[in-house]
Design an enzyme around this catalytic site. Sequence first.
Site, mmCIF file in Angstrom:
data_model
loop_
_atom_site.group_PDB
_atom_site.id
_atom_site.type_symbol
_atom_site.label_atom_id
_atom_site.label_comp_id
_atom_site.label_asym_id
_atom_site.label_seq_id
_atom_site.Cartn_x
_atom_site.Cartn_y
_atom_site.Cartn_z
ATOM 1 N N GLU A 13 75.270 95.785 16.193
ATOM 2 C CA GLU A 13 73.964 96.214 16.687
ATOM 3 C C GLU A 13 73.370 97.356 15.872
ATOM 4 O O GLU A 13 72.167 97.548 15.864
ATOM 5 C CB GLU A 13 74.081 96.644 18.153
ATOM 6 C CG GLU A 13 74.507 95.530 19.084
ATOM 7 C CD GLU A 13 74.750 96.043 20.495
ATOM 8 O OE1 GLU A 13 73.922 96.811 20.989
ATOM 9 O OE2 GLU A 13 75.766 95.677 21.092
ATOM 10 N N GLY A 79 72.834 89.967 29.571
ATOM 11 C CA GLY A 79 72.715 88.693 30.247
ATOM 12 C C GLY A 79 71.513 88.685 31.169
ATOM 13 O O GLY A 79 71.267 89.649 31.899
ATOM 14 N N MET A 176 76.476 96.702 29.949
ATOM 15 C CA MET A 176 77.619 97.574 30.219
ATOM 16 C C MET A 176 77.440 99.041 29.804
ATOM 17 O O MET A 176 78.398 99.806 29.892
ATOM 18 C CB MET A 176 78.862 96.998 29.536
ATOM 19 C CG MET A 176 79.206 95.596 29.997
ATOM 20 S SD MET A 176 80.596 94.835 29.121
ATOM 21 C CE MET A 176 81.964 95.791 29.756
ATOM 22 N N GLU A 177 76.252 99.437 29.367
ATOM 23 C CA GLU A 177 76.083 100.811 28.896
ATOM 24 C C GLU A 177 74.828 101.528 29.368
ATOM 25 O O GLU A 177 74.814 102.746 29.517
ATOM 26 C CB GLU A 177 76.081 100.860 27.348
ATOM 27 C CG GLU A 177 77.373 100.487 26.684
ATOM 28 C CD GLU A 177 77.549 98.984 26.542
ATOM 29 O OE1 GLU A 177 78.693 98.518 26.571
ATOM 30 O OE2 GLU A 177 76.525 98.272 26.406
ATOM 31 N N ASP A 200 72.657 85.641 26.811
ATOM 32 C CA ASP A 200 73.240 84.626 27.686
ATOM 33 C C ASP A 200 72.590 84.727 29.060
ATOM 34 O O ASP A 200 71.803 85.632 29.329
ATOM 35 C CB ASP A 200 74.759 84.790 27.785
ATOM 36 C CG ASP A 200 75.155 86.152 28.354
ATOM 37 O OD1 ASP A 200 75.179 86.271 29.595
ATOM 38 O OD2 ASP A 200 75.423 87.081 27.584
#
Length: 232
Positions: A13, A79, A176-177, A200
């Site tokens: 990233e 997601g 997640m962050e 996704d």
Amino acid sequence: MSLIGIIGAMEEEVSALKEQMTEVSVTKKAGMEFCRGMLNGKPVVVVRSGIGKVNAGICTQILVDDYHVDCVINTGIAGSLKSVIDIGDIVVSTDTVQHDMNAVGFGYPLGQIPRMDTLAFPADQKLIELACQVCREVNPEIQVYAGRVVSGDQFVSDKESKERIKTNFDGFCTEMEGAAIAQAAYLNGIPYVVLRAISDKADDSATVDYPAFEREAIRHCVNLVLNMVKKL
């Protein structure tokens, strides 16, 4: 902005951003490489936080304490939690919530951190508007949505978890962050925004979709960040 902090969770990233930087100096701290330099004519610090909320929170605090950044942009992939948001699209955070925080037994709403005065951490309105505007200009082939980003130390890859998070938090995407970065920015009184390209659908297809679409999702996010920085 005098100095812009840019955080990504994975090397994929941030490597494309670092390749575009000039006058780079690198400092290592807490297992992270903080790359300070110029990006599209603006002073930035680009860093890979690592995956998960703890890494993200530590990373943000270092940017505040050691570099005195004026704002934080968190770029990455996520997601989708809404059917209208397709793989490849981008979500710009209006606010963030931690879906795995549960102090309901103490009388707090699900997701609220005990003894904090807010459930959700609001993103900076100017950064939100700029991100949406720039994304429409530089990524015309995809859609951009402004909405809630929901974070937790969990890769959401089954329908049951997805539906639970959707029902409880009305999020646009899950990752997640972002909420940990937002919490650190909130506590330090600096503006932030989370940018998430959808890799996704956060359901039973997630483990198949993620590898196939990760590269394209990152490309859209990098394109957005490069052009967003130019206008800050």
